[in-house]
Design an enzyme around this catalytic site. Structure first.
Site, mmCIF file in Angstrom:
data_model
loop_
_atom_site.group_PDB
_atom_site.id
_atom_site.type_symbol
_atom_site.label_atom_id
_atom_site.label_comp_id
_atom_site.label_asym_id
_atom_site.label_seq_id
_atom_site.Cartn_x
_atom_site.Cartn_y
_atom_site.Cartn_z
ATOM 1 N N ASP A 1 0.005 -3.327 12.276
ATOM 2 C CA ASP A 1 0.328 -3.730 10.813
ATOM 3 C C ASP A 1 0.695 -5.187 10.928
ATOM 4 O O ASP A 1 1.566 -5.866 11.529
ATOM 5 C CB ASP A 1 1.753 -2.907 10.404
ATOM 6 N N ASP B 1 4.235 -6.600 9.569
ATOM 7 C CA ASP B 1 5.509 -6.122 10.610
ATOM 8 C C ASP B 1 5.277 -7.115 11.897
ATOM 9 O O ASP B 1 6.327 -7.409 12.432
ATOM 10 C CB ASP B 1 5.145 -4.844 10.980
ATOM 11 N N ARG C 1 0.853 -1.152 -0.136
ATOM 12 C CA ARG C 1 0.069 0.141 0.180
ATOM 13 C C ARG C 1 0.792 1.301 0.120
ATOM 14 O O ARG C 1 1.834 1.443 0.825
ATOM 15 C CB ARG C 1 -0.879 0.029 1.442
ATOM 16 N N THR D 1 -1.251 7.613 -0.564
ATOM 17 C CA THR D 1 -2.448 7.114 -1.337
ATOM 18 C C THR D 1 -3.269 6.251 -1.099
ATOM 19 O O THR D 1 -4.319 6.270 -1.358
ATOM 20 C CB THR D 1 -2.135 7.183 -3.133
HETATM 21 C C1 PRP Z 1 -1.375 -4.737 4.158
HETATM 22 C C2 PRP Z 1 -2.321 -5.860 4.418
HETATM 23 C C3 PRP Z 1 -2.979 -5.707 3.121
HETATM 24 C C4 PRP Z 1 -3.161 -4.316 3.132
HETATM 25 C C5 PRP Z 1 -4.745 -4.106 3.378
HETATM 26 O O1 PRP Z 1 -0.407 -5.150 3.320
HETATM 27 O O2 PRP Z 1 -1.523 -7.224 4.296
HETATM 28 O O3 PRP Z 1 -2.237 -6.347 2.008
HETATM 29 O O4 PRP Z 1 -2.321 -3.943 4.008
HETATM 30 O O5 PRP Z 1 -4.867 -2.707 3.293
HETATM 31 P P1 PRP Z 1 -6.025 -2.354 2.224
HETATM 32 O O6 PRP Z 1 -7.002 -2.910 2.280
HETATM 33 O O7 PRP Z 1 -5.986 -0.787 2.403
HETATM 34 O O8 PRP Z 1 -5.171 -2.233 0.603
HETATM 35 P P2 PRP Z 1 0.917 -3.788 3.325
HETATM 36 O O9 PRP Z 1 0.583 -2.930 2.168
HETATM 37 O O10 PRP Z 1 1.045 -3.252 4.713
HETATM 38 O O11 PRP Z 1 1.993 -4.943 2.760
HETATM 39 P P3 PRP Z 1 2.852 -6.104 3.567
HETATM 40 O O12 PRP Z 1 1.622 -7.142 3.582
HETATM 41 O O13 PRP Z 1 3.952 -6.274 2.733
HETATM 42 O O14 PRP Z 1 3.095 -5.456 5.106
HETATM 43 N N1 URA Z 2 -2.695 -3.229 6.809
HETATM 44 C C1 URA Z 2 -2.582 -3.800 8.044
HETATM 45 O O1 URA Z 2 -1.603 -4.428 8.177
HETATM 46 N N2 URA Z 2 -3.234 -3.083 9.175
HETATM 47 C C2 URA Z 2 -4.168 -2.260 8.951
HETATM 48 O O2 URA Z 2 -5.071 -1.969 9.959
HETATM 49 C C3 URA Z 2 -4.542 -1.862 7.728
HETATM 50 C C4 URA Z 2 -3.732 -2.244 6.472
#
Ligand code: PRP
Ligand code: URA
Length: 219
Positions: free
Chosen positions: A210, A213, A114, A118
């Site tokens: 997150d 993380d 994400r 944005t």
């Molecule tokens: C997190 C999560 C989803 C996304 C959800 O991933 O695992 O993929 O955010 O958010 P959204 O519904 O608003 O798109 P992130 O972008 O943090 O990446 P990561 O899994 O690599 O940490």
């Molecule tokens: N991605 C995450 O990992 N946690 C949230 O709460 C939203 C997006």
């Protein structure tokens, strides 16, 4: 947290897994003091139960077998192997447990992150099994927040031929379910919880922070 009855009343199309074991384990995961090791184990255990729900209507056929006592016809899974598609990175936390339950499944990965400004999904990796149109495709990602990531991944998979899909997550926001229902009304969502709302940074409240993380201990 919203109940299934409240979700139905608000017109949000989603299946909530209210099993006590799922709910208990999710509460443990949410606690901010939980270690990454425990967080990963709990996610894996919850994904077993989510997997049983999402696979509950897989097609079956009867097969002739012989028990030590006598021959019989017994049910086995039919059709092409289903495919789990993990939205990287956090999807891998759910994928591990799903593969414990269905070890013969095919696996694909869609790499998305994400954009913090944005909140749009940015793709950096895509690799999926062949014959997508003939398989049940189960897309996994623990968090459905704005739904930008899930919606982009599902669209990418549809463009690649997928027709029979389900999306499984751990926690969803009402805003994300509404947005996802709008663009992909044909893709059922299964989740363990639907929380209150999104905050100004697009995080689920109260959520668990997150997911990536917390799974990988990167913060
Ligand atoms: C997190 C999560 C989803 C996304 C959800 O991933 O695992 O993929 O955010 O958010 P959204 O519904 O608003 O798109 P992130 O972008 O943090 O990446 P990561 O899994 O690599 O940490
Ligand atoms: N991605 C995450 O990992 N946690 C949230 O709460 C939203 C997006």
């Amino acid at each position: 947290m919203l109940t299934q009855a409240e979700l139905d009343k608000r017109g949000l199309k989603v299946t909530l897994i209210e099993h006590p074991l799922v709910q208990h384990k999710l509460t443990l995961m949410r606690e901010k003091t939980q270690s990454s090791t425990a967080f990963r184990s709990l996610l894996r255990e919850i994904s077993w139960l989510l997997c049983f729900e999402v696979a509950k209507d897989l097609p079956m056929r009867m097969k002739d077998i012989e028990t030590p006592v006598e021959p019989m016809q017994a049910p086995v899974l039919d059709g092409k192997k289903l495919a789990f598609i993990s939205i990287l990175r956090a999807g891998n936390g759910l994928l591990d447990g799903m593969l414990d339950v269905i070890p013969s499944a095919r696996v694909g990965h869609v790499g998305l992150y994400r954009d913090p400004e944005t909140l749009e999904a940015v793709e950096y990796y895509y690799k999926v099994p062949h014959s997508m149109s003939e398989r049940l495709i189960v897309v996994v990602d623990p968090m459905l927040a704005t739904a930008n990531s899930a919606a982009a991944a599902v669209q990418r998979l549809k463009d690649g031929g997928a027709v029979n899909m389900r999306f499984v997550c751990l926690i969803a926001a009402p805003e994300g379910i509404e947005a996802f229902n709008k663009v992909h009304p044909d893709v059922p969502i299964v989740t363990a919880a639907v929380d209150s709302h999104l905050n100004d940074h697009g995080y689920i409240v109260p959520g668990l922070g997150d997911a990536g993380d917390r799974i990988f201990g990167t913060k």
